[in-house]
Write a protein that holds these residues in place. Sequence first.
Motif, PDB file in Angstrom:
ATOM      1  N   ALA A 148       1.638  -9.175  11.254  1.00 19.18           N
ATOM      2  CA  ALA A 148       1.074  -8.734   9.975  1.00 19.18           C
ATOM      3  C   ALA A 148       2.137  -8.729   8.882  1.00 19.18           C
ATOM      4  O   ALA A 148       1.869  -9.085   7.726  1.00 19.18           O
ATOM      5  CB  ALA A 148       0.463  -7.338  10.128  1.00 19.18           C
ATOM      6  N   ALA A 149       3.372  -8.344   9.229  1.00 18.83           N
ATOM      7  CA  ALA A 149       4.445  -8.284   8.234  1.00 18.83           C
ATOM      8  C   ALA A 149       4.856  -9.668   7.770  1.00 18.83           C
ATOM      9  O   ALA A 149       5.021  -9.921   6.567  1.00 18.83           O
ATOM     10  CB  ALA A 149       5.647  -7.538   8.808  1.00 18.83           C
ATOM     11  N   PHE A 150       5.026 -10.592   8.711  1.00 14.14           N
ATOM     12  CA  PHE A 150       5.532 -11.918   8.355  1.00 14.14           C
ATOM     13  C   PHE A 150       4.440 -12.861   7.842  1.00 14.14           C
ATOM     14  O   PHE A 150       4.754 -13.883   7.231  1.00 14.14           O
ATOM     15  CB  PHE A 150       6.233 -12.548   9.556  1.00 14.14           C
ATOM     16  N   ALA A 151       3.171 -12.540   8.090  1.00 10.97           N
ATOM     17  CA  ALA A 151       2.082 -13.425   7.652  1.00 10.97           C
ATOM     18  C   ALA A 151       1.830 -13.343   6.160  1.00 10.97           C
ATOM     19  O   ALA A 151       1.255 -14.258   5.571  1.00 10.97           O
ATOM     20  CB  ALA A 151       0.800 -13.107   8.417  1.00 10.97           C
ATOM     21  N   VAL A 152       2.244 -12.237   5.539  1.00  8.60           N
ATOM     22  CA  VAL A 152       2.044 -12.042   4.094  1.00  8.60           C
ATOM     23  C   VAL A 152       3.416 -11.968   3.438  1.00  8.60           C
ATOM     24  O   VAL A 152       4.208 -11.078   3.771  1.00  8.60           O
ATOM     25  CB  VAL A 152       1.248 -10.757   3.815  1.00  8.60           C
ATOM     26  N   PRO A 153       3.741 -12.863   2.524  1.00  6.17           N
ATOM     27  CA  PRO A 153       5.062 -12.839   1.892  1.00  6.17           C
ATOM     28  C   PRO A 153       5.356 -11.496   1.225  1.00  6.17           C
ATOM     29  O   PRO A 153       4.476 -10.885   0.611  1.00  6.17           O
ATOM     30  CB  PRO A 153       4.989 -13.969   0.861  1.00  6.17           C
ATOM     31  N   ALA A 154       6.572 -11.045   1.368  1.00  9.27           N
ATOM     32  CA  ALA A 154       7.017  -9.790   0.748  1.00  9.27           C
ATOM     33  C   ALA A 154       8.367 -10.016   0.104  1.00  9.27           C
ATOM     34  O   ALA A 154       9.108 -10.936   0.460  1.00  9.27           O
ATOM     35  CB  ALA A 154       7.098  -8.685   1.798  1.00  9.27           C
ATOM     36  N   GLU A 155       8.698  -9.151  -0.845  1.00 11.73           N
ATOM     37  CA  GLU A 155      10.014  -9.210  -1.480  1.00 11.73           C
ATOM     38  C   GLU A 155      11.052  -8.445  -0.674  1.00 11.73           C
ATOM     39  O   GLU A 155      12.239  -8.761  -0.717  1.00 11.73           O
ATOM     40  CB  GLU A 155       9.928  -8.650  -2.893  1.00 11.73           C
ATOM     41  N   LEU A 156      10.583  -7.411   0.036  1.00  9.19           N
ATOM     42  CA  LEU A 156      11.484  -6.576   0.826  1.00  9.19           C
ATOM     43  C   LEU A 156      10.830  -6.295   2.176  1.00  9.19           C
ATOM     44  O   LEU A 156       9.674  -5.876   2.241  1.00  9.19           O
ATOM     45  CB  LEU A 156      11.764  -5.257   0.097  1.00  9.19           C
ATOM     46  N   TYR A 157      11.598  -6.543   3.250  1.00 11.59           N
ATOM     47  CA  TYR A 157      11.157  -6.221   4.599  1.00 11.59           C
ATOM     48  C   TYR A 157      12.010  -5.068   5.102  1.00 11.59           C
ATOM     49  O   TYR A 157      13.242  -5.164   5.145  1.00 11.59           O
ATOM     50  CB  TYR A 157      11.312  -7.422   5.524  1.00 11.59           C
TER      51      TYR A 157
END
Length: 341
Positions: A148-157
């Motif tokens: 779920a985290a990697f499937a949607v682009p984010a600016e900060l992980y």
Amino acid sequence: MTTVIRTSDLVKRYGRTRALDGLDLEVDAGQVHGFLGPNGAGKSTTIRILLGLARASSGVASVFDAHPWRDAVALHRRIAYVPGDVSVWPNLSGGEAVDFLARLRGAAHRDPGYRAEKARLVEAFQFDPRKKGRAYSKGNRQKVALIAAFAVPAELYILDEPTSGLDPLMELVFRREVARVRASGATVLLSSHILSEVEQLCDRVSIIRAGRVVESGTLAELRHLTRTEVSFDAGNAADAADGTDASGAADASADTAFAGLPDIHDAAVADGRARFTVDSDRVAGILPALASRNVRGLRIEPPSLEELFLRHYGDEIGDGAASAVEASAGSSHTAREGARR
């Protein structure tokens, strides 16, 4: 360089306990920043404050120059978070749980781009999305959050012990995904106790102890705080030092093997090899002396992150615990295998 996360003199109290005691932390944009410390050091408390899940007692904390407590809703649209112990809905399938978590971050589960990325990650993590949440092991619950985290682009992980319960093969997949998002310009704060993982992935490292950051910098900057190990063939070194034929016995005495080598520590001869340590900033000075005696089988091993970690925690953990910390750095996957079952 833009600073994405900044804390200054951050304090968090739980009654009489100070979980954070003046923590100063800076994480720059586009970097993977390792956040190290044992349980109870304050890592998870720091992360909870950065996510707006806990309120600081005093001090300053900012994420993207916003206040994580007041601006939590807006910030969470820019952040992907993976905890170290994931709970999933028992009656939802894994695929449904991934879709739900992704929708919370603004993804449309029917969007072709999201569906393609989700399918790629499901295959990469060898995950069965059809099973109900109640049937998943700890490792598979962890995969739900990672996908779920990697499937949607984010600016900060923000990743808090993200590989807990994963087997070594899945840890490699995780590392590839972290490298991928970093290459796309994202910032990663990686809290981990697996020191080899941090050493391979991170641009910078901060070590936290008793609620304070005690060391911070690149690995190259921090390695001067530890010693480099040098070893070579002891028999060859003894012959060169004595001026005799180079075919002498390998059980040379330490006095002969290390004669004329300045600023060395922990010198010993064992199994036909001479070994010593030297302060990392003095390695260059030792090389001419080694070259003059034409040593064979020379090996120079830079200090590891484990050594730096144990520098700060070795006084409060016993020999057995210290060995466990060292083992966790590279090959202690057997213990984690049991945690997945």
